[in-house]
Design a protein around this motif. Structure first.
Motif, mmCIF file in Angstrom:
data_model
loop_
_atom_site.group_PDB
_atom_site.id
_atom_site.type_symbol
_atom_site.label_atom_id
_atom_site.label_comp_id
_atom_site.label_asym_id
_atom_site.label_seq_id
_atom_site.Cartn_x
_atom_site.Cartn_y
_atom_site.Cartn_z
ATOM 1 N N PRO A 162 -3.705 20.714 -3.890
ATOM 2 C CA PRO A 162 -2.967 21.253 -2.700
ATOM 3 C C PRO A 162 -2.866 20.151 -1.469
ATOM 4 C CG PRO A 162 -3.727 22.982 -3.960
ATOM 5 C CD PRO A 162 -4.437 21.941 -4.489
ATOM 6 N N GLU A 163 -4.117 19.672 -1.392
ATOM 7 C CA GLU A 163 -4.240 18.972 -0.203
ATOM 8 C C GLU A 163 -3.569 17.620 -0.309
ATOM 9 O OE1 GLU A 163 -6.574 20.597 -1.947
ATOM 10 O OE2 GLU A 163 -8.527 19.345 -1.907
ATOM 11 N N ASP A 164 -3.145 17.095 -1.332
ATOM 12 C CA ASP A 164 -2.493 16.121 -1.630
ATOM 13 C C ASP A 164 -1.077 16.154 -1.141
ATOM 14 O OD1 ASP A 164 -4.082 15.429 -4.859
ATOM 15 O OD2 ASP A 164 -4.485 14.368 -2.916
ATOM 16 N N THR A 165 -0.482 17.229 -0.843
ATOM 17 C CA THR A 165 0.811 17.521 -0.580
ATOM 18 C C THR A 165 1.054 16.794 0.942
ATOM 19 O OG1 THR A 165 1.006 19.599 -1.145
ATOM 20 C CG2 THR A 165 2.494 18.950 0.628
ATOM 21 N N ALA A 166 2.099 16.246 0.874
ATOM 22 C CA ALA A 166 2.495 15.078 1.794
ATOM 23 C C ALA A 166 3.797 14.374 1.708
ATOM 24 C CB ALA A 166 1.148 14.184 2.362
ATOM 25 N N VAL A 167 4.116 13.485 2.697
ATOM 26 C CA VAL A 167 5.146 12.385 2.622
ATOM 27 C C VAL A 167 4.630 11.205 2.129
ATOM 28 C CG1 VAL A 167 6.996 11.230 3.508
ATOM 29 C CG2 VAL A 167 6.946 13.655 3.969
ATOM 30 N N GLY B 298 0.881 -1.050 0.039
ATOM 31 C CA GLY B 298 0.064 0.040 0.045
ATOM 32 C C GLY B 298 0.746 1.277 -0.013
ATOM 33 N N TRP B 299 0.157 2.255 -0.363
ATOM 34 C CA TRP B 299 0.743 3.818 -0.227
ATOM 35 C C TRP B 299 0.015 4.620 0.595
ATOM 36 C CZ3 TRP B 299 4.952 5.377 -2.743
ATOM 37 C CH2 TRP B 299 5.343 4.593 -3.908
ATOM 38 N N GLN C 72 -2.303 12.879 10.860
ATOM 39 C CA GLN C 72 -1.838 11.426 11.083
ATOM 40 C C GLN C 72 -1.805 10.763 9.699
ATOM 41 O OE1 GLN C 72 -5.287 9.578 13.328
ATOM 42 N NE2 GLN C 72 -3.951 9.720 15.187
ATOM 43 N N ARG C 73 -0.940 9.605 9.750
ATOM 44 C CA ARG C 73 -0.639 9.129 8.485
ATOM 45 C C ARG C 73 -2.097 8.396 8.180
ATOM 46 N NH1 ARG C 73 4.239 5.106 9.088
ATOM 47 N NH2 ARG C 73 2.661 3.998 10.020
#
Length: 116
Positions: free
Chosen positions: A87-92, A35-36, A44-45
């Motif tokens: 923009p809300e997809d911004t993450a590690v 998974g991703w 939270q992750r």
């Protein structure tokens, strides 16, 4: 010990696309599920998408219709095609592999930044 290494992250404008790769140093055939996940600052992750060894796929509601997960066992690689980025997809973004035993492996993560 199999290791997972992500690549493909970067900076993209809203509406753009990126393809993330998760390459394993050994066979991914033994992973029952992969998974991703992503984690944004202060949050939270969360699971983005997952795929089982028999091809069952699950997506977070927030990415349905925009992201596509796939795995190529012969290349020992899993992918996440991300389109119409927001923009809300911004993450590690990190990849995860789960063995039948329940043992999990994680990659180190790759940064995805979507500018508005």
């Amino acid at each position: 010990q199999v290791q997972l290494v992500e690549s493909g992250g970067g900076l993209v404008q809203a509406g753009g696309s990126l393809r993330l790769s998760c390459a394993a140093s050994g066979s991914i055939f033994s992973f029952n599920k992969m998974g991703w996940y992503r984690q944004a600052p202060g949050k939270q992750r969360e699971l983005v998408a997952s795929i089982t060894s028999d091809g069952m796929i699950n997506y977070a509601d927030s990415v349905k219709g925009r992201f596509t997960i796939s795995r190529l066992n012969f290349k020992d690689t899993m992918y996440l095609q991300m389109n119409s980025l927001k923009p809300e997809d911004t993450a590690v973004y990190s990849c995860n592999g789960v063995y039948v035993s329940g043992r999990e492996l994680w990659g180190q993560g790759t940064q995805v930044t979507v500018s508005s």
